[in-house]
Design a protein around this motif. Structure first.
Motif, PDB file in Angstrom:
ATOM      1  N   ASP A 180      -8.840   0.416  15.411  1.00  0.00           N
ATOM      2  CA  ASP A 180      -7.616   1.224  15.495  1.00  0.00           C
ATOM      3  C   ASP A 180      -7.967   2.671  15.837  1.00  0.00           C
ATOM      4  O   ASP A 180      -8.712   3.329  15.096  1.00  0.00           O
ATOM      5  CB  ASP A 180      -6.860   1.170  14.173  1.00  0.00           C
ATOM      6  N   PRO A 181      -7.457   3.213  16.951  1.00  0.00           N
ATOM      7  CA  PRO A 181      -7.825   4.578  17.386  1.00  0.00           C
ATOM      8  C   PRO A 181      -7.490   5.657  16.362  1.00  0.00           C
ATOM      9  O   PRO A 181      -8.268   6.606  16.187  1.00  0.00           O
ATOM     10  CB  PRO A 181      -7.010   4.778  18.669  1.00  0.00           C
ATOM     11  N   ASP A 182      -6.349   5.533  15.680  1.00  0.00           N
ATOM     12  CA  ASP A 182      -5.985   6.556  14.702  1.00  0.00           C
ATOM     13  C   ASP A 182      -6.927   6.519  13.502  1.00  0.00           C
ATOM     14  O   ASP A 182      -7.326   7.567  12.978  1.00  0.00           O
ATOM     15  CB  ASP A 182      -4.537   6.361  14.228  1.00  0.00           C
ATOM     16  N   MET A 183      -7.321   5.316  13.089  1.00  0.00           N
ATOM     17  CA  MET A 183      -8.268   5.197  11.978  1.00  0.00           C
ATOM     18  C   MET A 183      -9.636   5.739  12.382  1.00  0.00           C
ATOM     19  O   MET A 183     -10.334   6.371  11.572  1.00  0.00           O
ATOM     20  CB  MET A 183      -8.382   3.735  11.542  1.00  0.00           C
ATOM     21  N   ILE A 184     -10.021   5.510  13.638  1.00  0.00           N
ATOM     22  CA  ILE A 184     -11.284   6.056  14.156  1.00  0.00           C
ATOM     23  C   ILE A 184     -11.255   7.580  14.084  1.00  0.00           C
ATOM     24  O   ILE A 184     -12.247   8.228  13.710  1.00  0.00           O
ATOM     25  CB  ILE A 184     -11.522   5.579  15.600  1.00  0.00           C
ATOM     26  N   GLU A 220      -7.329  -9.238  15.875  1.00  0.00           N
ATOM     27  CA  GLU A 220      -6.258  -8.260  15.990  1.00  0.00           C
ATOM     28  C   GLU A 220      -6.306  -7.363  14.762  1.00  0.00           C
ATOM     29  O   GLU A 220      -7.150  -7.531  13.887  1.00  0.00           O
ATOM     30  CB  GLU A 220      -4.893  -8.959  16.092  1.00  0.00           C
ATOM     31  N   GLY A 221      -5.376  -6.421  14.682  1.00  0.00           N
ATOM     32  CA  GLY A 221      -5.315  -5.568  13.500  1.00  0.00           C
ATOM     33  C   GLY A 221      -6.277  -4.399  13.566  1.00  0.00           C
ATOM     34  O   GLY A 221      -7.023  -4.215  14.531  1.00  0.00           O
ATOM     35  N   SER A 256       2.056   3.475  11.662  1.00  0.00           N
ATOM     36  CA  SER A 256       2.978   2.662  12.462  1.00  0.00           C
ATOM     37  C   SER A 256       3.318   1.323  11.820  1.00  0.00           C
ATOM     38  O   SER A 256       4.458   0.866  11.873  1.00  0.00           O
ATOM     39  CB  SER A 256       2.386   2.419  13.855  1.00  0.00           C
ATOM     40  N   THR A 257       2.337   0.686  11.156  1.00  0.00           N
ATOM     41  CA  THR A 257       2.563  -0.651  10.587  1.00  0.00           C
ATOM     42  C   THR A 257       2.568  -0.676   9.071  1.00  0.00           C
ATOM     43  O   THR A 257       3.029  -1.646   8.471  1.00  0.00           O
ATOM     44  CB  THR A 257       1.487  -1.631  11.076  1.00  0.00           C
ATOM     45  N   GLY A 258       2.057   0.374   8.440  1.00  0.00           N
ATOM     46  CA  GLY A 258       1.967   0.402   6.987  1.00  0.00           C
ATOM     47  C   GLY A 258       0.794  -0.392   6.445  1.00  0.00           C
ATOM     48  O   GLY A 258       0.596  -0.484   5.223  1.00  0.00           O
ATOM     49  N   GLU A 259      -0.023  -0.974   7.339  1.00  0.00           N
ATOM     50  CA  GLU A 259      -1.193  -1.737   6.908  1.00  0.00           C
ATOM     51  C   GLU A 259      -2.163  -0.820   6.168  1.00  0.00           C
ATOM     52  O   GLU A 259      -2.419   0.305   6.590  1.00  0.00           O
ATOM     53  CB  GLU A 259      -1.867  -2.364   8.137  1.00  0.00           C
TER      54      GLU A 259
END
Length: 516
Positions: free
Chosen positions: A84-88, A66-67, A398-401
């Motif tokens: 993660d699509p946004d990171m991609i 996950e993550g 969204s998660t702050g990760e």
């Protein structure tokens, strides 16, 4: 003497073990969830031993974690898998300057066709060649090459009609054919024509030199596989020894093929709508209305040939795979096949039975939906990679990760895992072209559909590949109904012994003529 030998072996073994395992704590230090490394092979052990396909392995790893990011060892190399699509989107577009280049195992060796090809070029050298090649795939150039594609497909259909007559007592009953061999010969002929300016017919002349050489380059014999593994595990030694995945005799064949064609065309003032012609214009070998003398590029012979070789390497097996997979899915999904045939019939009527045109093909919306959906379920590239060239930090909105990727780190985007994630596509293993209708395609989350990659380093030849596949499906379904053969692999199971997306025992399909 024996004692000294034992001491040397023990010390050598200890040093080798240290070298082989020194990266094993890489992700622990970076606090990244990861899979435990298998000695030397990393996560690739089952793929290297032909127990699993790369497709299967990538999807399994994707589902396990996950993550945003997880760590995987590819042989000894630690690789960040991005899910993660946004990171991609940031990596491939917004922060592209941090990830300009692909991973290159033989960075210092520029004397090979692969290292000189666009996909392996780096930084400004890549930008320059990309801008040089981009005009090959504009709408106007594709229109010109379209006639060459149709000509090759017409020859392929002539072969099907011969098979129909030979293998059927009653032609209306149809005949069986292993489609992958058929489509491989077709894409060979298309690329021979559009990239190298050769007129070959790999159906009538099954052992022509171009086809045989092409098959030998990509068949990945035991010797080639060992060389690739050696390059991956010992890249610096391979670079020093100048180990190349492509045999010298094959490299030499393509060098002579392209350079001799250029010389002949220049001497005889021959112009043809293909890649060789464009490269000659860019180099200033022939006059061009689009390239001025000040824009001429001083590319080496190796660099010139490498682009034609890449066009062949990237488009031969992959497009044949797309054609075979699409045909198989249409065979397994007769409702989709029937609806596509209705659109083909309508287009054929509008053309009054004349040859398909580039413009008519672009208007076929359901054809576009079908091919897009096949590429979602079976993304031919499977994944894409990048090398980080300056430190990069990403914080999820969204998660702050927070994730930090440092200069020199390698990242991989597992395209097949993302495409089969039920979070993005409901019932992902089911073929449903309606996902890509006008209403639904706008709902697809950006960064979750990547059949040709994304951003400036996406596949430069994607429009050409789609043009080939759609034209093939148009003529195939116009003339034949696709039905299961007793040899058909249903449901489709991939062959772990193949490096490509190949059905176990082949893509067997029964062809029923629309008109007897």
């Amino acid at each position: 003497m024996l004692c000294e030998l034992l001491i040397v072996l023990v010390i050598g073994g200890a040093l080798f073990y240290h070298w082989a395992t020194k990266n094993n704590d890489f992700f622990v230090k970076r606090n990244i969830p990861h899979d435990k490394a298998t000695f030397l092979f990393g996560a690739l052990k089952d793929v290297n031993l032909k127990k699993k396909t790369t497709f299967q392995l990538l999807c399994e790893i994707y589902r396990k974690h996950e993550g945003m990011v997880y760590g995987v060892f590819e042989n000894r190399q630690p690789v960040f898998y991005i899910r993660d699509p946004d990171m991609i989107k940031h990596i491939t577009i917004k922060d592209f300057d941090h990830f300009i280049n692909h991973r290159n195992l033989q960075r210092g060796n520029r004397d090979t066709l692969l290292s000189n090809s666009l996909v392996k070029m780096e930084d400004d050298r890549w930008r320059d060649m990309r801008s040089t090649l981009t005009p090959v795939f504009t709408g106007s150039k594709l229109r010109q090459m379209f006639q060459l594609i149709v000509q090759s497909i017409d020859e392929a259909l002539g072969y099907l009609r011969e098979e129909q007559r030979k293998n059927s007592v009653n032609p209306a009953e149809g005949f069986e054919l292993e489609l992958k061999d058929f489509t491989s010969r077709l894409t060979t002929d298309i690329i021979a024509s559009t990239a190298f300016g050769l007129q070959v017919n790999s159906y009538r002349d099954k052992d022509n030199e171009f086809y045989v050489t092409s098959k030998n380059v990509i068949k990945f014999s035991a010797k080639q596989i060992l060389k690739v593994m050696f390059i991956m595990i010992f890249p610096k030694i391979a670079e020093y020894l100048k180990v190349d995945a492509i045999d010298k005799k094959h490299s030499s064949y393509f060098m002579h093929l392209v350079l001799d064609a250029m010389k002949y065309r220049q001497e005889n003032n021959i112009h043809r709508p293909d890649m060789i012609n464009l490269l000659m214009e860019a180099r200033g070998m022939i006059p061009s209305a689009h390239v001025s003398k000040s824009q001429n590029h001083q590319w080496s012979d190796m660099a010139m040939v490498a682009q034609c070789f890449l066009f062949y390497l990237a488009g031969f097996e992959t497009t044949a795979g797309l054609m075979s997979l699409a045909s198989h899915e249409l065979m397994e999904n007769p409702d989709v096949q029937n609806r596509l045939y209705e659109e083909i019939q309508q287009t054929d009527e509008e053309l009054e039975g004349q040859q398909l045109t580039y413009e008519a093909l672009q208007k076929m919306t359901y054809m576009e939906m079908v091919v897009s959906e096949v590429l979602r379920k079976w993304p031919i590239p499977l994944s894409t990679d990048r090398m980080c060239n300056k430190d990069f930090e990403y914080v999820s909105p969204s998660t702050g990760e927070r994730v930090v990727i440092k200069k020199g780190d390698v990242i991989r985007i597992p395209i097949c895992g993302i495409h089969l994630d039920p979070k993005y596509y409901e019932n992902p293993n089911v073929i449903d072209p309606e996902r890509f209708n006008e209403e639904n395609k706008s709902k697809i989350q950006y960064g979750t559909y990547l059949p040709f990659g994304m951003g400036p380093r996406s596949c430069i030849g994607n429009r050409f590949a789609l043009l080939e596949a759609k034209t093939f499906l148009y003529y195939l379904l116009r003339d034949y109904r696709l039905e299961p053969s007793p040899k058909s692999c249903i449901p489709l199971v991939l062959d772990p012994k193949s490096v490509n997306l190949m059905a176990k025992n082949g893509f067997w399909i029964k062809f029923i003529p629309r008109k007897s």
